[in-house]
Design a protein around this motif. Structure first.
Motif, PDB file in Angstrom:
ATOM      1  N   ARG A 217      -0.579  -1.121 -10.240  1.00 35.34           N
ATOM      2  CA  ARG A 217       0.776  -0.730  -9.863  1.00 35.34           C
ATOM      3  C   ARG A 217       1.597  -0.524 -11.129  1.00 35.34           C
ATOM      4  NH1 ARG A 217      -1.741  -0.772  -5.837  1.00 35.34           N
ATOM      5  NH2 ARG A 217      -1.132  -1.560  -3.784  1.00 35.34           N
TER       6      ARG A 217
ATOM      7  N   PRO B 205      -6.836   2.564   6.254  1.00 37.48           N
ATOM      8  CA  PRO B 205      -6.113   3.550   7.058  1.00 37.48           C
ATOM      9  C   PRO B 205      -6.894   4.862   7.090  1.00 37.48           C
ATOM     10  CG  PRO B 205      -4.713   2.635   5.303  1.00 37.48           C
ATOM     11  CD  PRO B 205      -6.129   2.251   5.001  1.00 37.48           C
TER      12      PRO B 205
ATOM     13  N   PRO C 226       0.843  -1.200   0.000  1.00 34.81           N
ATOM     14  CA  PRO C 226       0.000   0.000   0.000  1.00 34.81           C
ATOM     15  C   PRO C 226       0.876   1.248   0.000  1.00 34.81           C
ATOM     16  CG  PRO C 226       0.166  -0.885   2.213  1.00 34.81           C
ATOM     17  CD  PRO C 226       0.902  -1.849   1.317  1.00 34.81           C
ATOM     18  N   SER C 227       0.357   2.342  -0.521  1.00 36.30           N
ATOM     19  CA  SER C 227       1.087   3.613  -0.439  1.00 36.30           C
ATOM     20  C   SER C 227       0.065   4.732  -0.406  1.00 36.30           C
ATOM     21  CB  SER C 227       2.036   3.785  -1.631  1.00 36.30           C
ATOM     22  OG  SER C 227       1.322   3.775  -2.843  1.00 36.30           O
TER      23      SER C 227
ATOM     24  N   SER D 283      -5.609   8.398   7.805  1.00 37.56           N
ATOM     25  CA  SER D 283      -4.375   9.132   8.105  1.00 37.56           C
ATOM     26  C   SER D 283      -4.585  10.602   8.413  1.00 37.56           C
ATOM     27  CB  SER D 283      -3.420   9.048   6.915  1.00 37.56           C
ATOM     28  OG  SER D 283      -3.133   7.726   6.636  1.00 37.56           O
TER      29      SER D 283
ATOM     30  N   THR E  64      -7.143  -1.981   0.414  1.00 30.18           N
ATOM     31  CA  THR E  64      -7.763  -0.994   1.297  1.00 30.18           C
ATOM     32  C   THR E  64      -9.271  -1.050   1.062  1.00 30.18           C
ATOM     33  OG1 THR E  64      -5.804   0.395   1.183  1.00 30.18           O
ATOM     34  CG2 THR E  64      -7.870   1.474   1.822  1.00 30.18           C
TER      35      THR E  64
ATOM     36  N   ARG F 254     -11.280   9.595   4.477  1.00 30.25           N
ATOM     37  CA  ARG F 254     -10.783  10.620   3.561  1.00 30.25           C
ATOM     38  C   ARG F 254     -11.838  10.846   2.483  1.00 30.25           C
ATOM     39  NH1 ARG F 254      -5.575  12.072   3.265  1.00 30.25           N
ATOM     40  NH2 ARG F 254      -4.352  10.179   3.342  1.00 30.25           N
TER      41      ARG F 254
ATOM     42  N   ARG G 128     -12.674   0.752   1.701  1.00 34.65           N
ATOM     43  CA  ARG G 128     -13.303   2.007   2.145  1.00 34.65           C
ATOM     44  C   ARG G 128     -14.818   1.887   2.210  1.00 34.65           C
ATOM     45  NH1 ARG G 128      -9.336   3.206  -1.519  1.00 34.65           N
ATOM     46  NH2 ARG G 128      -7.473   4.189  -0.637  1.00 34.65           N
TER      47      ARG G 128
ATOM     48  N   ARG H 281      -4.645  -8.463  -0.105  1.00 36.13           N
ATOM     49  CA  ARG H 281      -4.806  -7.288   0.767  1.00 36.13           C
ATOM     50  C   ARG H 281      -5.220  -6.072  -0.052  1.00 36.13           C
ATOM     51  NH1 ARG H 281      -3.354  -2.760   1.161  1.00 36.13           N
ATOM     52  NH2 ARG H 281      -2.059  -3.144  -0.666  1.00 36.13           N
TER      53      ARG H 281
ATOM     54  N   THR I 194      -5.922  -2.548  -6.857  1.00 38.51           N
ATOM     55  CA  THR I 194      -5.628  -1.313  -7.591  1.00 38.51           C
ATOM     56  C   THR I 194      -4.340  -1.547  -8.376  1.00 38.51           C
ATOM     57  OG1 THR I 194      -4.505  -0.512  -5.615  1.00 38.51           O
ATOM     58  CG2 THR I 194      -6.758   0.222  -5.949  1.00 38.51           C
TER      59      THR I 194
HETATM   60  C1  LIG Z   1       0.953   5.610   4.774  1.00 37.46           C
HETATM   61  C2  LIG Z   1      -0.398   5.351   4.166  1.00 37.46           C
HETATM   62  C3  LIG Z   1      -1.468   6.177   4.479  1.00 37.46           C
HETATM   63  C4  LIG Z   1      -2.727   5.952   3.924  1.00 37.46           C
HETATM   64  N1  LIG Z   1      -3.779   6.754   4.286  1.00 37.46           N
HETATM   65  C5  LIG Z   1      -5.013   6.525   3.793  1.00 37.46           C
HETATM   66  C6  LIG Z   1      -6.128   7.313   4.205  1.00 37.46           C
HETATM   67  O1  LIG Z   1      -6.016   8.204   5.035  1.00 37.46           O
HETATM   68  N2  LIG Z   1      -7.336   7.039   3.667  1.00 37.46           N
HETATM   69  C7  LIG Z   1      -7.519   6.037   2.755  1.00 37.46           C
HETATM   70  O2  LIG Z   1      -8.644   5.842   2.304  1.00 37.46           O
HETATM   71  N3  LIG Z   1      -6.474   5.259   2.348  1.00 37.46           N
HETATM   72  C8  LIG Z   1      -5.239   5.478   2.853  1.00 37.46           C
HETATM   73  N4  LIG Z   1      -4.181   4.687   2.474  1.00 37.46           N
HETATM   74  C9  LIG Z   1      -4.406   3.589   1.538  1.00 37.46           C
HETATM   75  C10 LIG Z   1      -3.892   3.911   0.145  1.00 37.46           C
HETATM   76  O3  LIG Z   1      -4.700   4.879  -0.483  1.00 37.46           O
HETATM   77  C11 LIG Z   1      -3.841   2.592  -0.646  1.00 37.46           C
HETATM   78  O4  LIG Z   1      -2.856   1.783  -0.077  1.00 37.46           O
HETATM   79  C12 LIG Z   1      -3.539   2.765  -2.114  1.00 37.46           C
HETATM   80  O5  LIG Z   1      -4.556   3.489  -2.752  1.00 37.46           O
HETATM   81  C13 LIG Z   1      -3.359   1.414  -2.820  1.00 37.46           C
HETATM   82  O6  LIG Z   1      -4.514   0.621  -2.686  1.00 37.46           O
HETATM   83  P1  LIG Z   1      -4.506  -0.791  -1.941  1.00 37.46           P
HETATM   84  O7  LIG Z   1      -4.124  -0.543  -0.502  1.00 37.46           O
HETATM   85  O8  LIG Z   1      -5.926  -1.279  -2.058  1.00 37.46           O
HETATM   86  O9  LIG Z   1      -3.517  -1.679  -2.611  1.00 37.46           O
HETATM   87  C14 LIG Z   1      -2.912   4.884   3.019  1.00 37.46           C
HETATM   88  C15 LIG Z   1      -1.829   4.046   2.717  1.00 37.46           C
HETATM   89  C16 LIG Z   1      -0.590   4.268   3.289  1.00 37.46           C
HETATM   90  C17 LIG Z   1       0.556   3.344   2.980  1.00 37.46           C
END
Ligand SMILES: Cc1cc2nc3c(=O)[nH]c(=O)nc-3n(C[C@H](O)[C@H](O)[C@H](O)COP(=O)(O)O)c2cc1C
Length: 313
Positions: free
Chosen positions: A305, A266, A22-23, A268, A122, A215, A124, A120, A303
């Motif tokens: 890459r 996450p 994730p990023s 953040s 994210t 977010r 939402r 894995r 998603t």
């Molecule tokens: C340091 C960090 C902070 C993140 N903060 C948020 C956040 O505040 N809200 C959110 O919806 N996703 C957050 N993400 C998730 C990223 O948006 C997500 O990892 C990225 O879009 C890639 O999608 P995936 O995790 O489904 O592979 C965060 C990821 C990382 C690594």
């Protein structure tokens, strides 16, 4: 001894796994360089988010997540790795060096976590109103501890209320900032783009008055779970190396959750606003790196890459 071409294949597979990390905003702020059996993990300054992450904190967390995934992929491919997280990442964007070491017999846990890498995502979307049992909470905290960080589970109402308040407060600050909104919009990915957050991953926005704020990607509103499980990831220090350590811990927690059938997103916002980050640190103790919302949800979707060839040289 493995041949050079076997080593090349192992490293390519490990890099492909690492890019699944994730990023923040799916910015993929990493570059990898190869010196023989050493893989260097670099921060890609051009991909650090200027508004939300001016000091590169979340970019280093993201690189740490990629580093953990790289180590794990090498381990299940039968190699121990000697990892050196560089202490001086502020001046120098070389964050870590990973050296292929002796042959290694992968553990059951490594296999389980590695199998979770492609699963894995994210999530939402709203989670189910189903509590995460104690037997699954404990391994999450252990996963963070094993990587040198601490995961504080926000499972007491007297802690939940102020933590949720800080998330909402930070979200209000950010939503009122046109530069924040413009940066976020620029990371909404249209078709054909190999970074950014695609429409398929936006999920839902909690209806106003909900307990926590996600977010605001502009997703349609929905009612969320009544009692979310929140967890706060901390370390004692906040040097660039601490941030890389925290990123590794974050990914280990996320993979442990995925392997247990849990969904995570996450949150953040309170980490990105300096005043709320300090307040959250004072509440839970330590330097806060991220807040996670954990629960049971429907399966998410992957998603995109950038290709290994684009990020490794
Ligand atoms: C340091 C960090 C902070 C993140 N903060 C948020 C956040 O505040 N809200 C959110 O919806 N996703 C957050 N993400 C998730 C990223 O948006 C997500 O990892 C990225 O879009 C890639 O999608 P995936 O995790 O489904 O592979 C965060 C990821 C990382 C690594």
């Amino acid at each position: 001894m493995p041949t050079d071409s076997e080593v090349d294949q192992v490293i390519h597979r490990a890099l492909a796994a690492a890019t699944r990390a994730p990023s923040v905003h799916n910015s993929q702020p990493w570059r990898f360089a190869r010196r023989g059996r050493v893989i260097e993990v670099w921060l890609d300054r051009d991909r650090v988010l200027a508004v939300v992450d001016p000091h590169g904190h979340e970019a280093r967390l993201s690189c740490g997540a990629a580093l953990y995934t790289l180590r794990l992929a090498l381990a299940v491919d039968g190699f121990a790795a000697r990892v050196r997280v560089r202490p001086d990442g502020e001046r120098d964007d070389l964050l870590a060096e990973v050296e292929l070491d002796v042959r290694h017999r992968p553990t059951e846990q490594e296999r389980t976590l590695a199998a979770a890498v492609p699963r894995r995502h994210t999530n939402r979307r709203p989670f189910l109103d189903r509590a995460v049992p104690e037997r699954l909470r404990v391994p999450l905290a252990r996963a963070a501890a094993a990587e040198g960080a601490r995961l504080v589970l926000v499972d007491r109402p007297e802690l939940f209320t102020p933590v949720a308040d800080l998330i909402r407060r930070a979200d209000r600050v950010q939503s009122g900032d046109p530069a924040y909104r413009a940066e976020l919009r620029s990371w909404l990915a249209g078709p054909g783009r190999a970074d950014g957050v695609p429409a398929s991953a936006l999920g839902r926005s909690p209806t106003p008055g909900g307990l926590v704020a996600l977010r605001d990607f502009g997703a349609p509103e929905a009612d969320f779970e009544r009692v979310p499980l929140l967890a706060v990831l901390t370390t004692l220090g906040d040097t660039p190396a601490d941030q890389v350590v925290a990123g590794q811990a974050m990914q280990r927690v996320l993979l442990t959750a995925t392997a247990s059938g849990l969904a995570v997103s996450p949150l953040s916002q309170p980490v990105e606003v300096p005043t709320t980050r300090r307040a959250l640190g004072a509440l839970v103790g330590g330097m806060v790196h991220t807040v996670l919302r954990i629960g049971y949800g429907h399966v998410g979707s992957p998603t995109r890459r950038r290709a290994v060839e684009e990020v490794a040289g």
